[in-house]
Each structure stands twice: as C-alpha cells, then as structure tokens.
Scaffold this motif. Structure first.
Motif, PDB file in Angstrom:
ATOM      1  N   LYS A 268     -36.650 -48.169 -19.023  1.00  0.00           N
ATOM      2  CA  LYS A 268     -35.881 -47.886 -20.245  1.00  0.00           C
ATOM      3  C   LYS A 268     -34.381 -47.947 -19.976  1.00  0.00           C
ATOM      4  O   LYS A 268     -33.616 -48.514 -20.764  1.00  0.00           O
ATOM      5  CB  LYS A 268     -36.253 -46.507 -20.793  1.00  0.00           C
ATOM      6  CG  LYS A 268     -37.630 -46.440 -21.397  1.00  0.00           C
ATOM      7  CD  LYS A 268     -37.943 -45.030 -21.855  1.00  0.00           C
ATOM      8  CE  LYS A 268     -39.363 -44.917 -22.374  1.00  0.00           C
ATOM      9  NZ  LYS A 268     -39.682 -43.549 -22.796  1.00  0.00           N
ATOM     10  N   VAL A 269     -33.964 -47.365 -18.860  1.00  0.00           N
ATOM     11  CA  VAL A 269     -32.539 -47.363 -18.528  1.00  0.00           C
ATOM     12  C   VAL A 269     -32.055 -48.779 -18.220  1.00  0.00           C
ATOM     13  O   VAL A 269     -30.999 -49.208 -18.702  1.00  0.00           O
ATOM     14  CB  VAL A 269     -32.264 -46.413 -17.330  1.00  0.00           C
ATOM     15  CG1 VAL A 269     -30.843 -46.570 -16.824  1.00  0.00           C
ATOM     16  CG2 VAL A 269     -32.524 -44.979 -17.739  1.00  0.00           C
TER      17      VAL A 269
ATOM     18  N   ARG B 177     -41.457 -46.145 -15.941  1.00  0.00           N
ATOM     19  CA  ARG B 177     -41.133 -46.344 -17.368  1.00  0.00           C
ATOM     20  C   ARG B 177     -39.721 -45.869 -17.685  1.00  0.00           C
ATOM     21  O   ARG B 177     -39.000 -46.496 -18.464  1.00  0.00           O
ATOM     22  CB  ARG B 177     -42.136 -45.609 -18.249  1.00  0.00           C
ATOM     23  CG  ARG B 177     -43.487 -46.239 -18.257  1.00  0.00           C
ATOM     24  CD  ARG B 177     -44.402 -45.507 -19.182  1.00  0.00           C
ATOM     25  NE  ARG B 177     -45.725 -46.119 -19.160  1.00  0.00           N
ATOM     26  CZ  ARG B 177     -46.748 -45.686 -19.824  1.00  0.00           C
ATOM     27  NH1 ARG B 177     -46.639 -44.615 -20.586  1.00  0.00           N
ATOM     28  NH2 ARG B 177     -47.904 -46.299 -19.755  1.00  0.00           N
ATOM     29  N   GLY B 178     -39.332 -44.744 -17.109  1.00  0.00           N
ATOM     30  CA  GLY B 178     -37.978 -44.230 -17.323  1.00  0.00           C
ATOM     31  C   GLY B 178     -36.927 -45.162 -16.767  1.00  0.00           C
ATOM     32  O   GLY B 178     -35.893 -45.417 -17.388  1.00  0.00           O
TER      33      GLY B 178
ATOM     34  N   GLU C  76     -35.941 -37.675 -26.511  1.00  0.00           N
ATOM     35  CA  GLU C  76     -36.503 -38.563 -25.486  1.00  0.00           C
ATOM     36  C   GLU C  76     -36.211 -37.944 -24.134  1.00  0.00           C
ATOM     37  O   GLU C  76     -35.099 -37.505 -23.868  1.00  0.00           O
ATOM     38  CB  GLU C  76     -35.859 -39.949 -25.585  1.00  0.00           C
ATOM     39  CG  GLU C  76     -36.350 -40.955 -24.625  1.00  0.00           C
ATOM     40  CD  GLU C  76     -37.691 -41.540 -24.997  1.00  0.00           C
ATOM     41  OE1 GLU C  76     -38.434 -41.904 -24.079  1.00  0.00           O
ATOM     42  OE2 GLU C  76     -37.990 -41.637 -26.203  1.00  0.00           O
TER      43      GLU C  76
ATOM     44  N   VAL D 296     -31.940 -39.442 -26.178  1.00  0.00           N
ATOM     45  CA  VAL D 296     -31.863 -38.715 -24.906  1.00  0.00           C
ATOM     46  C   VAL D 296     -30.856 -37.576 -25.018  1.00  0.00           C
ATOM     47  O   VAL D 296     -31.121 -36.451 -24.581  1.00  0.00           O
ATOM     48  CB  VAL D 296     -31.494 -39.677 -23.748  1.00  0.00           C
ATOM     49  CG1 VAL D 296     -31.110 -38.911 -22.493  1.00  0.00           C
ATOM     50  CG2 VAL D 296     -32.648 -40.612 -23.451  1.00  0.00           C
TER      51      VAL D 296
ATOM     52  N   LEU E  41     -35.754 -38.397 -20.222  1.00  0.00           N
ATOM     53  CA  LEU E  41     -35.393 -39.447 -19.286  1.00  0.00           C
ATOM     54  C   LEU E  41     -35.871 -39.048 -17.897  1.00  0.00           C
ATOM     55  O   LEU E  41     -35.338 -38.138 -17.281  1.00  0.00           O
ATOM     56  CB  LEU E  41     -33.881 -39.666 -19.298  1.00  0.00           C
ATOM     57  CG  LEU E  41     -33.342 -40.792 -18.451  1.00  0.00           C
ATOM     58  CD1 LEU E  41     -33.932 -42.124 -18.913  1.00  0.00           C
ATOM     59  CD2 LEU E  41     -31.840 -40.836 -18.531  1.00  0.00           C
ATOM     60  N   ASP E  42     -36.911 -39.713 -17.424  1.00  0.00           N
ATOM     61  CA  ASP E  42     -37.479 -39.429 -16.113  1.00  0.00           C
ATOM     62  C   ASP E  42     -37.235 -40.631 -15.212  1.00  0.00           C
ATOM     63  O   ASP E  42     -37.933 -41.638 -15.308  1.00  0.00           O
ATOM     64  CB  ASP E  42     -38.979 -39.143 -16.251  1.00  0.00           C
ATOM     65  CG  ASP E  42     -39.611 -38.750 -14.933  1.00  0.00           C
ATOM     66  OD1 ASP E  42     -38.863 -38.466 -13.971  1.00  0.00           O
ATOM     67  OD2 ASP E  42     -40.855 -38.720 -14.868  1.00  0.00           O
ATOM     68  N   LEU E  43     -36.228 -40.500 -14.331  1.00  0.00           N
ATOM     69  CA  LEU E  43     -35.865 -41.619 -13.470  1.00  0.00           C
ATOM     70  C   LEU E  43     -36.793 -41.756 -12.259  1.00  0.00           C
ATOM     71  O   LEU E  43     -36.654 -42.689 -11.482  1.00  0.00           O
ATOM     72  CB  LEU E  43     -34.412 -41.485 -13.008  1.00  0.00           C
ATOM     73  CG  LEU E  43     -33.376 -41.612 -14.113  1.00  0.00           C
ATOM     74  CD1 LEU E  43     -31.973 -41.387 -13.573  1.00  0.00           C
ATOM     75  CD2 LEU E  43     -33.477 -42.976 -14.778  1.00  0.00           C
TER      76      LEU E  43
ATOM     77  N   ASN F 162     -40.035 -41.993 -12.782  1.00  0.00           N
ATOM     78  CA  ASN F 162     -41.142 -42.735 -13.370  1.00  0.00           C
ATOM     79  C   ASN F 162     -40.686 -44.185 -13.599  1.00  0.00           C
ATOM     80  O   ASN F 162     -39.568 -44.419 -14.068  1.00  0.00           O
ATOM     81  CB  ASN F 162     -41.531 -42.070 -14.695  1.00  0.00           C
ATOM     82  CG  ASN F 162     -42.782 -42.632 -15.313  1.00  0.00           C
ATOM     83  OD1 ASN F 162     -43.220 -43.723 -14.975  1.00  0.00           O
ATOM     84  ND2 ASN F 162     -43.346 -41.886 -16.230  1.00  0.00           N
TER      85      ASN F 162
END
Length: 190
Positions: free
Chosen positions: A121-122, A117-118, A109, A104, A111-113, A115
C-alpha cells in the motif's frame, strides 16, 4: 480507387454516431440480462430494512451529498477554468493516494509495515504520487495532432484564464474533498 476510399471514409464518419448508439444499446441489453439473472438468483431490487432517519443521520447524508457532488465537482470544474486540463487530469489520479493517507491519519486504515500488504500500500501510494508529479512537472516536446481535433471550440484558446495558484488550490481541494467523501461513506451509520 482513391475516390472510392474517400467515400468509404465519409460514410464511416457519418455512420459513427449511429454505430456508437447501437453499441450502447447492446451494452444496455447485456445489463438487463445480467440484472435479470441476479434477480433470479435471489438479489432483491427493493430495500426492506432501513435505519430510522434521525437528525444526525439526516445531517450525515446532507454533508455527504454536499461534499461529494456539489462542492467537489464545482471546485473541479472551476479549476479547469484556471489551469489546463492536463494538470487537472493528472491531479485527479491522486485521489486514491490521498484517500489512503487521510484514512491512515484518521485511523480508518491501519498501516502495518511488517505485513507485505501494508508495504504494498505504501509503495503503491508513493508510485502513484510520483507518477502524478512526473505528469505535472515534466515538459516534454510539443506533440502535433495528425488529424483535425474532434471538438473545436472557436475562440477558446484566447479566452483561457490562467491563474495557476487559484487553479492549483481548487484542484487540490477538489481531490481532498473527494477523498474525504469516500472516507465519510465508510463511517456513515447504517
């Protein structure tokens, strides 16, 4: 009856290496079957096209092999000499999280917060790092071994050189270089 049971235990203990060897050979047999089936369905065992080996590509391959195998594993094994295996084993679990964080930071990568999926991941990264912290810092009750240790190294407990600062730096450096190695594999020219 008890003597017969003891003799069975001794026979099983003596046959264990042989049984494990047979299991490994059966595993290799399945590997050969799967490989043959893959070849029959069009997978080629040969590399037909490869890029021209330029100096830049050669240096990328050199740095990858130096970073991924030599530096990373040497720091990892050196850190075992200065800390305990529990600490090193728990820190190795940070490699996936560190890879994500470094990717990131470097822009590999996104990082789409917004979404799911984002967000996943976080949250996964935070849970992983929290688990490592708990494993590293928690001092629970001492657990006694019910059986004799499988491997006994005479005199090892007295010869442990505990330098936690040096060992911790080596462990973290090993995990970071391992993560960078994974990221570099993605970025190497094809």
């Amino acid at each position: 009856m008890a003597q017969k049971r003891v003799s069975h235990v001794l026979v099983c203990r003596e046959l264990k290496p042989h049984l494990l060897m047979v299991i490994v050979q059966v595993g290799y047999t399945f590997l050969y079957f799967i490989t043959e089936a893959s070849f029959n369905h069009g997978m080629s065992p040969h590399v037909n096209a490869r890029p021209k080996l330029t100096f830049a590509l050669f240096m990328e391959i050199f740095v990858l092999s130096l970073l991924g195998v030599s530096v990373t594993l040497n720091m990892y094994f050196a850190s075992l000499n200065y800390t305990n295996p529990t600490f090193v084993a728990s820190m190795v679990n940070t490699i996936a999280s560190l890879t994500f964080i470094i990717a990131v930071a470097l822009g590999f990568e996104v990082l789409d917060l917004r979404n799911p999926r984002g967000i996943a991941k976080v949250i996964g990264t935070m849970i992983s790092l929290a688990g490592v912290l708990i494993m590293t810092l928690y001092k629970g009750p001492v657990m006694r071994n019910l059986w004799h240790p499988l491997i006994h190294i005479p005199g090892k407990s007295a010869a442990i050189n505990e330098d936690w600062l040096k060992g911790s730096i080596l462990t973290v450096s090993s995990c970071v270089t391992w993560s960078v190695w994974y990221i570099m594999q993605k970025s190497i020219k094809r």
